[in-house]
Design a protein around this motif. Structure first.
Motif, PDB file in Angstrom:
ATOM      1  N   TYR A  29      52.417 -12.538 -10.153  1.00 52.34           N
ATOM      2  CA  TYR A  29      52.984 -11.911  -9.072  1.00 52.34           C
ATOM      3  C   TYR A  29      53.700 -10.701  -9.379  1.00 52.34           C
ATOM      4  O   TYR A  29      54.229 -10.505 -10.787  1.00 52.34           O
ATOM      5  CB  TYR A  29      53.814 -12.592  -8.236  1.00 52.34           C
ATOM      6  N   GLU A  30      53.947  -9.887  -8.372  1.00 54.26           N
ATOM      7  CA  GLU A  30      54.548  -8.531  -8.752  1.00 54.26           C
ATOM      8  C   GLU A  30      55.956  -8.477  -8.603  1.00 54.26           C
ATOM      9  O   GLU A  30      56.534  -8.112  -7.611  1.00 54.26           O
ATOM     10  CB  GLU A  30      53.957  -7.497  -8.109  1.00 54.26           C
ATOM     11  N   GLU A  31      56.392  -8.988  -9.741  1.00 58.96           N
ATOM     12  CA  GLU A  31      57.984  -9.177  -9.628  1.00 58.96           C
ATOM     13  C   GLU A  31      58.818  -7.954  -9.242  1.00 58.96           C
ATOM     14  O   GLU A  31      59.731  -8.071  -8.541  1.00 58.96           O
ATOM     15  CB  GLU A  31      58.576  -9.902 -10.923  1.00 58.96           C
ATOM     16  N   GLY A  32      58.464  -6.780  -9.775  1.00 58.42           N
ATOM     17  CA  GLY A  32      59.013  -5.777  -9.361  1.00 58.42           C
ATOM     18  C   GLY A  32      59.004  -5.287  -7.851  1.00 58.42           C
ATOM     19  O   GLY A  32      60.105  -4.997  -7.188  1.00 58.42           O
ATOM     20  N   LEU A  33      57.656  -5.539  -7.321  1.00 70.00           N
ATOM     21  CA  LEU A  33      57.781  -5.400  -5.766  1.00 70.00           C
ATOM     22  C   LEU A  33      58.585  -6.611  -5.049  1.00 70.00           C
ATOM     23  O   LEU A  33      59.049  -6.280  -4.017  1.00 70.00           O
ATOM     24  CB  LEU A  33      56.177  -5.464  -5.523  1.00 70.00           C
ATOM     25  N   TRP A  34      58.513  -7.787  -5.484  1.00 69.47           N
ATOM     26  CA  TRP A  34      59.272  -8.820  -4.932  1.00 69.47           C
ATOM     27  C   TRP A  34      60.888  -8.558  -4.883  1.00 69.47           C
ATOM     28  O   TRP A  34      61.379  -8.716  -3.968  1.00 69.47           O
ATOM     29  CB  TRP A  34      59.222 -10.053  -5.760  1.00 69.47           C
ATOM     30  N   ALA A  35      61.167  -7.800  -6.021  1.00 70.95           N
ATOM     31  CA  ALA A  35      62.631  -7.422  -6.168  1.00 70.95           C
ATOM     32  C   ALA A  35      62.914  -6.444  -5.190  1.00 70.95           C
ATOM     33  O   ALA A  35      64.405  -6.188  -4.672  1.00 70.95           O
ATOM     34  CB  ALA A  35      62.780  -7.056  -7.524  1.00 70.95           C
ATOM     35  N   GLU A  36      62.092  -5.862  -4.291  1.00 75.46           N
ATOM     36  CA  GLU A  36      62.250  -4.824  -3.383  1.00 75.46           C
ATOM     37  C   GLU A  36      62.224  -5.353  -1.874  1.00 75.46           C
ATOM     38  O   GLU A  36      62.728  -4.586  -1.062  1.00 75.46           O
ATOM     39  CB  GLU A  36      61.344  -3.425  -3.409  1.00 75.46           C
ATOM     40  N   LEU A  37      61.842  -6.506  -1.909  1.00 71.52           N
ATOM     41  CA  LEU A  37      61.683  -7.192  -0.750  1.00 71.52           C
ATOM     42  C   LEU A  37      63.021  -7.519   0.001  1.00 71.52           C
ATOM     43  O   LEU A  37      64.047  -7.458  -0.828  1.00 71.52           O
ATOM     44  CB  LEU A  37      60.851  -8.447  -0.481  1.00 71.52           C
ATOM     45  N   ALA A  38      63.060  -7.588   1.393  1.00 69.78           N
ATOM     46  CA  ALA A  38      64.420  -7.970   2.117  1.00 69.78           C
ATOM     47  C   ALA A  38      65.213  -9.046   1.553  1.00 69.78           C
ATOM     48  O   ALA A  38      66.382  -8.964   1.278  1.00 69.78           O
ATOM     49  CB  ALA A  38      64.041  -8.152   3.490  1.00 69.78           C
ATOM     50  N   ASP A  39      64.544 -10.236   1.026  1.00 71.59           N
ATOM     51  CA  ASP A  39      65.240 -11.249   0.632  1.00 71.59           C
ATOM     52  C   ASP A  39      65.889 -11.182  -0.660  1.00 71.59           C
ATOM     53  O   ASP A  39      66.607 -11.776  -1.095  1.00 71.59           O
ATOM     54  CB  ASP A  39      64.148 -12.559   0.802  1.00 71.59           C
ATOM     55  N   SER A  40      65.122 -10.477  -1.401  1.00 72.44           N
ATOM     56  CA  SER A  40      65.550 -10.155  -2.887  1.00 72.44           C
ATOM     57  C   SER A  40      66.829  -9.049  -2.721  1.00 72.44           C
ATOM     58  O   SER A  40      67.419  -8.800  -3.785  1.00 72.44           O
ATOM     59  CB  SER A  40      64.607  -9.572  -3.642  1.00 72.44           C
ATOM     60  N   ASN A  41      66.896  -8.455  -1.730  1.00 70.28           N
ATOM     61  CA  ASN A  41      68.189  -7.275  -1.426  1.00 70.28           C
ATOM     62  C   ASN A  41      69.417  -7.821  -0.644  1.00 70.28           C
ATOM     63  O   ASN A  41      70.241  -7.302  -0.341  1.00 70.28           O
ATOM     64  CB  ASN A  41      67.655  -6.194  -0.871  1.00 70.28           C
ATOM     65  N   SER A  42      69.103  -9.099  -0.362  1.00 69.81           N
ATOM     66  CA  SER A  42      70.297  -9.784   0.582  1.00 69.81           C
ATOM     67  C   SER A  42      71.442  -9.919  -0.321  1.00 69.81           C
ATOM     68  O   SER A  42      71.405 -10.512  -1.541  1.00 69.81           O
ATOM     69  CB  SER A  42      69.826 -11.162   1.064  1.00 69.81           C
ATOM     70  N   ASN A  43      72.830  -9.460   0.155  1.00 63.47           N
ATOM     71  CA  ASN A  43      73.954 -10.100  -0.461  1.00 63.47           C
ATOM     72  C   ASN A  43      74.268 -11.528  -0.526  1.00 63.47           C
ATOM     73  O   ASN A  43      74.875 -11.878  -1.195  1.00 63.47           O
ATOM     74  CB  ASN A  43      74.872  -9.174  -0.034  1.00 63.47           C
ATOM     75  N   ASP A  44      73.644 -12.184   0.295  1.00 62.95           N
ATOM     76  CA  ASP A  44      73.866 -13.500   0.344  1.00 62.95           C
ATOM     77  C   ASP A  44      72.801 -14.269  -0.738  1.00 62.95           C
ATOM     78  O   ASP A  44      71.711 -14.592  -0.628  1.00 62.95           O
ATOM     79  CB  ASP A  44      73.543 -14.281   1.874  1.00 62.95           C
ATOM     80  N   ILE A  45      73.557 -14.615  -2.045  1.00 65.32           N
ATOM     81  CA  ILE A  45      72.870 -15.186  -2.882  1.00 65.32           C
ATOM     82  C   ILE A  45      72.801 -16.807  -2.735  1.00 65.32           C
ATOM     83  O   ILE A  45      72.137 -17.427  -3.598  1.00 65.32           O
ATOM     84  CB  ILE A  45      73.077 -14.549  -4.469  1.00 65.32           C
ATOM     85  N   LEU A  46      73.647 -17.145  -1.946  1.00 68.85           N
ATOM     86  CA  LEU A  46      73.538 -18.743  -2.007  1.00 68.85           C
ATOM     87  C   LEU A  46      72.273 -19.454  -1.846  1.00 68.85           C
ATOM     88  O   LEU A  46      72.026 -20.354  -2.584  1.00 68.85           O
ATOM     89  CB  LEU A  46      74.645 -19.287  -0.749  1.00 68.85           C
ATOM     90  N   PRO A  47      71.360 -18.981  -0.858  1.00 70.99           N
ATOM     91  CA  PRO A  47      70.112 -19.692  -0.927  1.00 70.99           C
ATOM     92  C   PRO A  47      69.437 -19.481  -2.386  1.00 70.99           C
ATOM     93  O   PRO A  47      68.537 -20.796  -2.500  1.00 70.99           O
ATOM     94  CB  PRO A  47      69.318 -18.762   0.170  1.00 70.99           C
ATOM     95  N   SER A  48      69.229 -18.468  -2.942  1.00 70.38           N
ATOM     96  CA  SER A  48      68.646 -18.537  -4.310  1.00 70.38           C
ATOM     97  C   SER A  48      69.467 -19.367  -5.374  1.00 70.38           C
ATOM     98  O   SER A  48      68.655 -19.954  -6.075  1.00 70.38           O
ATOM     99  CB  SER A  48      68.387 -17.073  -4.746  1.00 70.38           C
ATOM    100  N   LEU A  49      70.765 -19.778  -5.287  1.00 71.99           N
ATOM    101  CA  LEU A  49      71.377 -20.389  -6.278  1.00 71.99           C
ATOM    102  C   LEU A  49      70.973 -21.743  -5.850  1.00 71.99           C
ATOM    103  O   LEU A  49      70.751 -22.655  -6.651  1.00 71.99           O
ATOM    104  CB  LEU A  49      72.815 -20.166  -6.164  1.00 71.99           C
ATOM    105  N   GLN A  50      70.931 -22.222  -4.488  1.00 74.69           N
ATOM    106  CA  GLN A  50      70.564 -23.421  -4.082  1.00 74.69           C
ATOM    107  C   GLN A  50      69.211 -23.843  -4.577  1.00 74.69           C
ATOM    108  O   GLN A  50      68.669 -24.871  -4.957  1.00 74.69           O
ATOM    109  CB  GLN A  50      70.503 -23.823  -2.494  1.00 74.69           C
ATOM    110  N   ILE A  51      68.146 -22.803  -4.435  1.00 80.60           N
ATOM    111  CA  ILE A  51      66.655 -22.798  -4.923  1.00 80.60           C
ATOM    112  C   ILE A  51      66.623 -22.966  -6.518  1.00 80.60           C
ATOM    113  O   ILE A  51      66.105 -24.222  -7.020  1.00 80.60           O
ATOM    114  CB  ILE A  51      65.873 -21.601  -4.739  1.00 80.60           C
ATOM    115  N   ILE A  52      67.554 -22.227  -7.112  1.00 80.29           N
ATOM    116  CA  ILE A  52      67.578 -22.378  -8.646  1.00 80.29           C
ATOM    117  C   ILE A  52      68.184 -23.968  -9.244  1.00 80.29           C
ATOM    118  O   ILE A  52      67.585 -24.710  -9.922  1.00 80.29           O
ATOM    119  CB  ILE A  52      68.533 -21.428  -9.207  1.00 80.29           C
ATOM    120  N   GLU A  53      69.139 -24.535  -8.174  1.00 82.82           N
ATOM    121  CA  GLU A  53      69.678 -25.769  -8.574  1.00 82.82           C
ATOM    122  C   GLU A  53      68.699 -26.788  -8.074  1.00 82.82           C
ATOM    123  O   GLU A  53      68.415 -27.461  -9.129  1.00 82.82           O
ATOM    124  CB  GLU A  53      70.884 -26.101  -7.499  1.00 82.82           C
ATOM    125  N   GLY A  54      67.842 -26.621  -7.123  1.00 84.37           N
ATOM    126  CA  GLY A  54      66.861 -27.802  -6.746  1.00 84.37           C
ATOM    127  C   GLY A  54      65.521 -27.933  -7.817  1.00 84.37           C
ATOM    128  O   GLY A  54      65.193 -28.674  -8.086  1.00 84.37           O
TER     129      GLY A  54
END
Length: 182
Positions: free
Chosen positions: A97-122
């Motif tokens: 996958y194109e990680e650089g392009l993924w990093a530019e998507l809206a979900d990767s630019n959200s200041n709300d990191i809680l969902p990603s921390l929850q994903i990481i934990e699970g």
């Protein structure tokens, strides 16, 4: 930072991954412990950060802290799936996958990191359960990465992702140390 050596050090603050030969049981235990402890470490580093701090970069033209956190969620989901594919198929070709392009998507630019921390934990809870269940035969299972035309074993990939955890923790620490001023 003035020269390419400095930029390289900022890009790879812990250096690049070096595969030991042979990979020992101690290596695997250490790597799995690193993967197991990553969710609490990244949460501790980021849970009190302001929106301004989440937007601090770790190097010139690098990602900001929030993008690093979101990237870890994306990357580790992909890795977990790759492990499951390698355990259930004969040398599957994984999907890059194109990680650089993924990093530019809206979900990767959200200041709300809680969902990603929850994903990481699970993901890490399930991943570590899986990793601890693997025997020597399963650790030798492989997948093919079409981007670098390389066949990788699961045991080596455990090391790569332990390195990946520490690599991105170091990026966050670097951004905090320099207050994103590059």
């Amino acid at each position: 930072m003035k020269n390419n050596l400095d930029i390289e050090k900022l890009k790879f603050p812990i250096g690049k991954f070096h595969r030991p030969d042979p990979i020992t049981e101690n290596d695997l235990e250490t790597w799995i412990a690193t993967i197991e402890n990553f969710p609490s470490k990244i949460k501790k580093l980021t849970e009190t950060l302001s929106a301004e701090e989440l937007n601090w970069i770790y190097r010139p033209k690098g990602w900001c802290i929030k993008q690093v956190v979101h990237h870890c969620a994306d990357s580790h989901i992909n890795s977990f799936v790759r492990f499951k594919l390698a355990l259930t198929e004969e040398v599957p070709t994984i999907k890059p996958y194109e990680e650089g392009l993924w990093a530019e998507l809206a979900d990767s630019n959200s200041n709300d990191i809680l969902p990603s921390l929850q994903i990481i934990e699970g993901v890490h809870a399930r991943w570590v359960l899986l990793l601890k269940s693997l025997g020597s035969t399963e650790l030798k299972r492989q997948f093919f990465h079409p981007e670098n035309l390389k066949i990788s074993t699961l045991e080596e990939t455990i090391g790569v992702y332990a390195w990946h955890c520490n690599h991105h923790l170091a990026h966050i620490e670097q951004a905090l140390l320099h207050k994103g001023q590059f």
